[in-house]
Write a protein that holds these residues in place. Structure first.
Motif, PDB file in Angstrom:
ATOM      1  N   VAL A  43      24.954 -62.166 -14.575  1.00 43.41           N
ATOM      2  CA  VAL A  43      23.886 -63.172 -14.578  1.00 43.41           C
ATOM      3  C   VAL A  43      24.050 -64.104 -13.377  1.00 43.41           C
ATOM      4  N   GLY A  44      25.310 -64.371 -13.005  1.00 36.87           N
ATOM      5  CA  GLY A  44      25.583 -65.234 -11.864  1.00 36.87           C
ATOM      6  C   GLY A  44      24.966 -64.718 -10.575  1.00 36.87           C
ATOM      7  N   PRO A  45      25.268 -63.478 -10.165  1.00 37.48           N
ATOM      8  CA  PRO A  45      24.626 -62.944  -8.966  1.00 37.48           C
ATOM      9  C   PRO A  45      23.105 -62.872  -9.060  1.00 37.48           C
ATOM     10  N   ILE A  46      22.580 -62.573 -10.236  1.00 33.21           N
ATOM     11  CA  ILE A  46      21.124 -62.518 -10.375  1.00 33.21           C
ATOM     12  C   ILE A  46      20.510 -63.887 -10.089  1.00 33.21           C
ATOM     13  N   LEU A  47      21.188 -64.930 -10.543  1.00 36.52           N
ATOM     14  CA  LEU A  47      20.687 -66.286 -10.298  1.00 36.52           C
ATOM     15  C   LEU A  47      20.975 -66.773  -8.885  1.00 36.52           C
ATOM     16  N   GLY A  48      22.121 -66.354  -8.323  1.00 34.57           N
ATOM     17  CA  GLY A  48      22.582 -66.965  -7.087  1.00 34.57           C
ATOM     18  C   GLY A  48      22.589 -66.105  -5.846  1.00 34.57           C
ATOM     19  N   MET A  49      22.246 -64.819  -5.944  1.00 35.44           N
ATOM     20  CA  MET A  49      22.312 -63.979  -4.749  1.00 35.44           C
ATOM     21  C   MET A  49      21.169 -64.286  -3.788  1.00 35.44           C
ATOM     22  N   TYR A  50      21.455 -64.067  -2.514  1.00 35.50           N
ATOM     23  CA  TYR A  50      20.471 -64.294  -1.459  1.00 35.50           C
ATOM     24  C   TYR A  50      20.461 -63.052  -0.583  1.00 35.50           C
ATOM     25  N   GLN A  51      19.557 -62.119  -0.904  1.00 43.18           N
ATOM     26  CA  GLN A  51      19.481 -60.855  -0.199  1.00 43.18           C
ATOM     27  C   GLN A  51      18.042 -60.600   0.234  1.00 43.18           C
ATOM     28  N   VAL A  52      17.869 -59.600   1.080  1.00 42.07           N
ATOM     29  CA  VAL A  52      16.531 -59.270   1.562  1.00 42.07           C
ATOM     30  C   VAL A  52      15.627 -58.880   0.398  1.00 42.07           C
ATOM     31  N   TRP A  53      16.181 -58.156  -0.555  1.00 41.49           N
ATOM     32  CA  TRP A  53      15.369 -57.619  -1.651  1.00 41.49           C
ATOM     33  C   TRP A  53      15.353 -58.505  -2.890  1.00 41.49           C
ATOM     34  N   TRP A  54      16.159 -59.565  -2.919  1.00 38.21           N
ATOM     35  CA  TRP A  54      16.152 -60.476  -4.060  1.00 38.21           C
ATOM     36  C   TRP A  54      16.809 -61.794  -3.687  1.00 38.21           C
ATOM     37  N   THR A  55      16.102 -62.874  -3.980  1.00 38.94           N
ATOM     38  CA  THR A  55      16.660 -64.226  -3.850  1.00 38.94           C
ATOM     39  C   THR A  55      16.615 -64.873  -5.217  1.00 38.94           C
ATOM     40  N   GLY A  56      17.787 -65.189  -5.743  1.00 39.21           N
ATOM     41  CA  GLY A  56      17.861 -65.771  -7.073  1.00 39.21           C
ATOM     42  C   GLY A  56      17.239 -67.149  -7.139  1.00 39.21           C
ATOM     43  N   PRO A  57      16.820 -67.570  -8.329  1.00 41.96           N
ATOM     44  CA  PRO A  57      16.181 -68.886  -8.466  1.00 41.96           C
ATOM     45  C   PRO A  57      17.081 -70.046  -8.063  1.00 41.96           C
ATOM     46  N   ASP A  91      16.503 -74.296   3.770  1.00 40.55           N
ATOM     47  CA  ASP A  91      15.080 -73.961   3.902  1.00 40.55           C
ATOM     48  C   ASP A  91      14.775 -72.539   3.462  1.00 40.55           C
ATOM     49  N   THR A  92      15.747 -71.652   3.609  1.00 41.12           N
ATOM     50  CA  THR A  92      15.495 -70.243   3.307  1.00 41.12           C
ATOM     51  C   THR A  92      16.333 -69.709   2.163  1.00 41.12           C
ATOM     52  N   GLY A  93      17.410 -70.400   1.786  1.00 37.18           N
ATOM     53  CA  GLY A  93      18.265 -69.930   0.694  1.00 37.18           C
ATOM     54  C   GLY A  93      19.688 -69.719   1.150  1.00 37.18           C
ATOM     55  N   GLY A  94      20.583 -69.589   0.181  1.00 41.06           N
ATOM     56  CA  GLY A  94      21.993 -69.339   0.460  1.00 41.06           C
ATOM     57  C   GLY A  94      22.610 -68.550  -0.671  1.00 41.06           C
ATOM     58  N   ASP A  95      23.700 -67.852  -0.395  1.00 41.39           N
ATOM     59  CA  ASP A  95      24.292 -66.928  -1.368  1.00 41.39           C
ATOM     60  C   ASP A  95      25.380 -67.595  -2.206  1.00 41.39           C
ATOM     61  N   LEU A  96      25.066 -67.794  -3.493  1.00 34.19           N
ATOM     62  CA  LEU A  96      26.015 -68.324  -4.461  1.00 34.19           C
ATOM     63  C   LEU A  96      26.476 -67.257  -5.455  1.00 34.19           C
ATOM     64  N   GLY A  97      26.035 -66.017  -5.259  1.00 30.77           N
ATOM     65  CA  GLY A  97      26.233 -64.984  -6.259  1.00 30.77           C
ATOM     66  C   GLY A  97      27.673 -64.751  -6.659  1.00 30.77           C
ATOM     67  N   ILE A  98      28.562 -64.629  -5.685  1.00 28.41           N
ATOM     68  CA  ILE A  98      29.953 -64.302  -5.988  1.00 28.41           C
ATOM     69  C   ILE A  98      30.636 -65.431  -6.751  1.00 28.41           C
ATOM     70  N   TRP A  99      30.235 -66.661  -6.459  1.00 28.25           N
ATOM     71  CA  TRP A  99      30.867 -67.815  -7.099  1.00 28.25           C
ATOM     72  C   TRP A  99      30.377 -67.985  -8.537  1.00 28.25           C
ATOM     73  N   LEU A 100      29.083 -67.857  -8.759  1.00 24.22           N
ATOM     74  CA  LEU A 100      28.546 -67.972 -10.113  1.00 24.22           C
ATOM     75  C   LEU A 100      29.041 -66.826 -10.995  1.00 24.22           C
TER      76      LEU A 100
END
Length: 528
Positions: free
Chosen positions: A476-490, A497-506
């Motif tokens: 659930v953490g990566p789904i909420l926090g990942m920042y990828q070309v094909w998915w940016t979590g809420p 301005d464009t997003g950042g990757d929190l997936g691994i930490w969450l």
């Protein structure tokens, strides 16, 4: 002594049973009836000098090598040799070129991320001498027999992915060196064939390869005795690259964007850099199963950590330097628009034919990274079940090589997208997996040991309800926090301005919080 499954078979039948890679040291080999000719061919291959036929069976205490300081040092040398390669250097490109970060920002993020990312593989490496098992077999003791198959499949994807990246980069460099007369596809095939030829012979010849093959494959037989370790020519060539390209590094390059965007990009690049050394965590114990149980755990950890962190920091800083010069050097900018391999070759500009020779050495050095990946992937195939285990490791190495060759040819024009999406995605699950192993080890196994002979008996292993449950909740953490070309979590969407990757930490936090209570309930209700 015949196994139960072999009793009652006549002599003629026994001649048509493949002796699996594990049958010499395991009583659970699965008999597979094949034509006598194929069985004889298999025995001939496995009898070749230096051929490592063992699969995933446990390496018994009497089969281990005597502990020496040289063997301990070889751990650090192996990890260093395997990772001072172009595929890791190219990850450094992403800081300035993708995340638009300045030189100083990138350099600091590389150092601290590689240090942190090397901790996981170093910890997992300590289970090799303790257990005599490969990493994904060890996973059965933490994830459970059946859930461990999920992590095994994910680790297979990592190993194939890195082989794909190595082939693409190697093909790009060879094509650039040839001036375009050799296509990238042909270069990819050359790298893939070299890696396959080495990988099917296992890790003992791999250590020989580390010492001698690099000089041989570039036709410099006279250098074989001088360049005794693969890391020596590779390191020398990289220092030549520093001397040639260093004056063009733009060390004054500044990060682009407002403070929030720069902070988000720093987080994303840090997470990506961390994921690269972390990716070895799913295979790091594979290479140390021949070390004795008496091996010092702190020493195993330290040698693995040193070899990984130094190699990754070295090549990534060099990658950052090359990428920083693209903005100020028109020749490098032109080369970069062609390929990452062409950018590397541009770094050797001014050295003439010798520069091209150096680029070829760098390209062939990719084999030292791909070979352990193929080796680990072949073992992972065998972990998937007894039928899979019955197929010899060299056959799975061949299958793995074919898969990443096809993937490399298909993805040769999308290298940066593969880097950005693949590396981060793999880091997510490995961080969660390591957290489960660490908590089980420190909380639930402090007074209970492991029965390392039970690796193929599901009834003597954890059911894995808590591990699988916390692993799935962790996603659930990566789904909420990942920042990828094909998915940016809420959650990721709100960073900069464009997003950042929190997936691994969450993902790591969610897993760490959920696993202990689930495991307490599992032990109370189910008893294992």
């Amino acid at each position: 002594m015949p196994t139960d499954s072999e009793k009652g078979l006549g002599e003629k039948d026994l001649r048509s049973v493949i002796v699996t890679p594990d049958s010499a040291s395991s009583d659970d080999a699965l008999p597979i009836h094949v034509p006598e000719k194929l069985s004889r061919w298999n025995r001939t291959i496995q009898s070749l000098r230096g051929f490592e036929a063992r699969g995933i069976s446990r390496v018994q205490a009497h089969e281990r090598e005597a502990p020496t300081m040289a063997a301990m040092l070889q751990m650090a040398i192996m990890w260093y040799s395997a990772n001072i390669t172009l595929n890791n250097l190219a990850v450094g490109f992403l800081g300035p070129l993708l995340f638009q970060l300045g030189f100083l920002d990138c350099a600091l993020l590389v150092v601290f991320a590689c240090f942190l990312g090397s901790v996981g593989p170093a910890y997992m490496a300590t289970w090799g001498p303790q257990s005599g098992h490969r990493t994904m077999v060890v996973a059965r003791y933490f994830m459970g027999y059946w859930p461990a198959k999920l992590t095994t499949v994910l680790n297979l994807i990592i190993m194939v992915g890195y082989g794909t990246i190595s082939c693409i980069l190697g093909g790009q460099v060879l094509s650039a060196v040839s001036g375009g007369t050799m296509s990238v596809v042909v270069g990819i095939v050359i790298i893939a064939l070299i890696c396959w030829a080495i990988a099917v012979f296992g890790m003992k010849p791999f250590h020989i390869y580390e010492k001698d093959l690099q000089a041989n494959v570039v036709g410099c037989h006279a250098l074989t005795e001088t360049l005794r370790y693969q890391s020596i020519p590779q390191t020398v060539v990289l220092f030549i690259l520093i001397g040639s390209a260093g004056p063009h590094f733009n060390t004054s390059l500044q990060s682009v964007g407002n403070s929030a965007t720069i902070a988000a990009n720093r987080l994303s690049f840090f997470s990506l850099q961390l994921s690269v050394p972390l990716s070895w965590a799913g295979a790091s114990s594979d290479f140390f199963v021949y070390y004795p149980e008496s091996s010092s755990k702190p020493m195993v950890f330290a040698m693995t950590f040193i070899g990984l962190s130094i190699s990754f920091i070295f090549v990534n800083l060099l990658g950052v330097g090359l990428a920083s010069g693209v903005s100020t050097n028109p020749g490098w900018d032109t080369a970069y628009t062609t390929s990452s391999g062409a950018l590397l070759l541009a770094g050797f500009d001014g050295l003439g034919g010798f520069g091209k020779f150096c680029a070829v050495v760098v390209a062939l050095g990719l084999c030292s990274n791909a070979v352990p990946s193929i080796y680990a992937a072949a073992l992972d195939f065998q972990v998937l079940g007894k039928v899979w285990k019955a197929i010899p490791r060299y056959a799975w190495a061949t299958v793995t090589s074919i898969i990443y060759l096809v993937c490399a040819v298909a993805g040769r024009n999308h290298l940066f997208l593969i880097f950005q999406n693949f590396l981060a995605l793999m880091g997510y699950w490995l961080a969660m997996f390591i957290m489960i192993v660490l908590e089980e080890h420190l909380i639930f196994r402090r007074t209970r040991g492991f029965d390392w002979t039970a690796y193929e008996d599901p009834s003597r292993l954890p059911l894995g309800v808590a591990a699988l449950g916390s692993f799935l909740v962790g996603w659930v953490g990566p789904i909420l926090g990942m920042y990828q070309v094909w998915w940016t979590g809420p959650v990721a969407h709100y960073l900069g301005d464009t997003g950042g990757d929190l997936g691994i930490w969450l993902g790591t936090v969610f897993t760490a919080v959920v696993y202990p209570p689930l495991r307490f309930v599992e032990l109370r209700k189910l008893g294992r």
